[in-house]
Write a protein that holds these residues in place. Structure first.
Motif, mmCIF file in Angstrom:
data_model
loop_
_atom_site.group_PDB
_atom_site.id
_atom_site.type_symbol
_atom_site.label_atom_id
_atom_site.label_comp_id
_atom_site.label_asym_id
_atom_site.label_seq_id
_atom_site.Cartn_x
_atom_site.Cartn_y
_atom_site.Cartn_z
ATOM 1 N N LYS A 157 1.807 6.952 -6.641
ATOM 2 C CA LYS A 157 1.046 8.239 -7.214
ATOM 3 C C LYS A 157 1.820 9.547 -6.807
ATOM 4 O O LYS A 157 1.359 10.165 -7.567
ATOM 5 C CB LYS A 157 -0.399 7.896 -6.473
ATOM 6 C CG LYS A 157 -1.388 8.946 -6.468
ATOM 7 C CD LYS A 157 -1.996 9.014 -7.786
ATOM 8 C CE LYS A 157 -2.885 10.286 -7.906
ATOM 9 N NZ LYS A 157 -3.593 10.463 -9.101
ATOM 10 N N LYS A 195 0.684 -1.191 -0.055
ATOM 11 C CA LYS A 195 0.219 -0.014 -0.026
ATOM 12 C C LYS A 195 0.858 1.286 0.106
ATOM 13 O O LYS A 195 0.504 2.143 -0.575
ATOM 14 C CB LYS A 195 -1.060 0.044 1.122
ATOM 15 C CG LYS A 195 -1.923 0.858 1.143
ATOM 16 C CD LYS A 195 -3.296 0.732 2.269
ATOM 17 C CE LYS A 195 -4.388 1.400 1.974
ATOM 18 N NZ LYS A 195 -5.267 0.986 3.138
ATOM 19 N N HIS A 214 2.338 1.830 -3.284
ATOM 20 C CA HIS A 214 1.290 2.445 -4.246
ATOM 21 C C HIS A 214 1.098 3.945 -4.025
ATOM 22 O O HIS A 214 0.871 4.546 -4.858
ATOM 23 C CB HIS A 214 -0.156 1.357 -3.823
ATOM 24 C CG HIS A 214 -1.361 2.092 -4.659
ATOM 25 N ND1 HIS A 214 -1.417 1.991 -5.875
ATOM 26 C CD2 HIS A 214 -2.336 2.869 -4.261
ATOM 27 C CE1 HIS A 214 -2.744 2.617 -6.281
ATOM 28 N NE2 HIS A 214 -3.350 3.240 -5.357
#
Length: 199
Positions: free
Chosen positions: A61, A54, A57
């Protein structure tokens, strides 16, 4: 922490140290041997738990987002080292830093240090530095060398924190086999402006 279930599924979790945990046990549901009920491979973690996948991720971004900060950083020895963005998600602070090498000489990063210290130096009182360590670091490039005329970004992850009055946070990059050590400061005012990640 890696868990392998009876069916062969592999589950990865990040274990974070907490001096005062709200939970001492993690319940993993299983089969009731007496009633022969179906196995449930469920690990019940605290809602605030967050794993490395996570975090990666989030970093991927953040790297794509345009800079939200333009005045936090330093220009020194033809290098630009600055904070591009500051984000908060799941009680995790994320610092998007960028280092630009505007020389023709490659810059090899030895290490990056972050510490909280007194805002003003005093000759009478010894400076007290409190080094803080990220729980996860995402580097845009796996290479620690920033070639001449290029730049590279990193995202540093920390458990949520703020800075006490009259203290500041420094981010300092040290050059391997060189003297181009550069640093800049971040105030609590900037930290309090941390943004949520938008998708």
């Amino acid at each position: 922490l890696t868990l392998i279930t009876a069916s062969g599924d592999v589950l990865n979790y990040m274990a974070l140290y907490n001096a005062k945990p709200t939970k001492m046990n993690i319940l993993i549901k299983g089969v009731n041997q007496n009633k022969n009920e179906e196995i449930q491979q469920v690990a019940q973690f605290n809602d605030n738990s967050i794993n490395e996948i996570k975090l990666k991720h989030y970093a991927e971004k953040i790297i794509t987002l345009p800079p939200t900060l333009t005045n936090v950083g330093v220009i020194s020895q033809n290098m630009i080292f600055g904070l591009y963005g500051l984000y908060i998600q799941d009680n995790i602070l994320m610092f998007h830093v960028n280092l630009a090498n505007n020389t023709n000489i490659d810059y090899e990063i030895d290490f990056v240090k972050m510490y909280i210290t007194d805002e003003k130096k005093s000759k009478k009182i010894a400076m007290q530095e409190e080094e803080i360590t990220p729980i996860f670091v995402y580097n845009q490039s796996e290479d620690k060398i920033i070639k001449g005329k290029t730049s590279s970004s990193s995202v540093l992850f920390f458990n949520r924190f703020t800075i006490p009055p009259k203290r500041v946070l420094y981010i300092e990059a040290f050059e391997s086999n060189g003297g181009r050590h550069i640093k800049f400061k971040i105030t609590n005012k900037e930290i309090l402006k941390a943004k949520k990640i938008t998708y």
